[in-house]
Design an enzyme around this catalytic site. Sequence first.
Site, short mmCIF file in Angstrom:
data_model
loop_
_atom_site.label_atom_id
_atom_site.label_comp_id
_atom_site.label_asym_id
_atom_site.label_seq_id
_atom_site.Cartn_x
_atom_site.Cartn_y
_atom_site.Cartn_z
N ASP A 30 -15.06 -31.73 3.04
CA ASP A 30 -15.56 -32.70 4.00
C ASP A 30 -15.10 -32.37 5.41
O ASP A 30 -14.03 -31.78 5.62
CB ASP A 30 -15.06 -34.09 3.60
N HIS A 63 -21.05 -26.25 9.03
CA HIS A 63 -21.33 -25.91 7.63
C HIS A 63 -21.18 -24.40 7.40
O HIS A 63 -20.66 -23.97 6.36
CB HIS A 63 -22.74 -26.35 7.25
N LEU A 93 -10.08 -15.81 -11.06
CA LEU A 93 -10.30 -17.23 -10.80
C LEU A 93 -11.63 -17.69 -11.40
O LEU A 93 -12.64 -17.01 -11.30
CB LEU A 93 -10.31 -17.49 -9.30
#
Length: 237
Positions: free
Chosen positions: A17, A34, A128
């Site tokens: 966010d 973004h 990962l």
Amino acid sequence: MEENNKNVPQHVAIILDGNGRWAKKRGMPRNYGHAQGAKNVEVICRAAYNMGIRYLTVYAFSTENWNRPKDEVDALMRLLNQYMKNCQKTAKKNNMKVRVIGDKSGLSETIQRDIAALEEATKEYDGLNFTIALNYGGRDELTRAVKKIASSVKSGEISPEDITEEMVSGFLDTAELPDPDLLIRTSYELRISNYLLWQLAYSEFYFTEVPWPDFDEEELSKAVEAYRQRDRRFGKV
């Protein structure tokens, strides 16, 4: 990778966010924020793996995000389309297995093809486990799971008495993943915004004022340290 520590969360979920506000503060359009936020994802993936975190799940685009202005949504879709293509190279470089959860049918055919190619190309990587929540909403996920269970009951594959919490979990988008140990939300919004509603039942929450583009390895370390200081009893006395 650093030696694994039992006090390090094995699965971290993040709500990314603050991209738009970060950009506005700098006199730039929201889409610039973004784009910078997308670049930061690789930084945090690498940092998480080095800390001993095995699973990282990020909230990239929610079912509610379609309600944003059309030009912003269109720009986000272009960014996501490009990110899916670039992510193959990033995953190969960092040995990441990538999954995408959410209602993929609501995305363009191009993005759906790119997602399928990305998941196929990275399925054997054993570093990962990186999951991207895309066109995802917790209520939507639960609704889709209930429909699948109802269909299985109707067909006679299972009976209502067979339904358990474990079975419900198996019908969710995250069936292959352990529940998150830690949820991080950047930019200090104190809510979970329809994210992993079932899976976060026993997760620790960490909220920070730092917007996502500025959330670096040091900030991730702070969140992990806060997690390590908590006494996780899971309802035990």
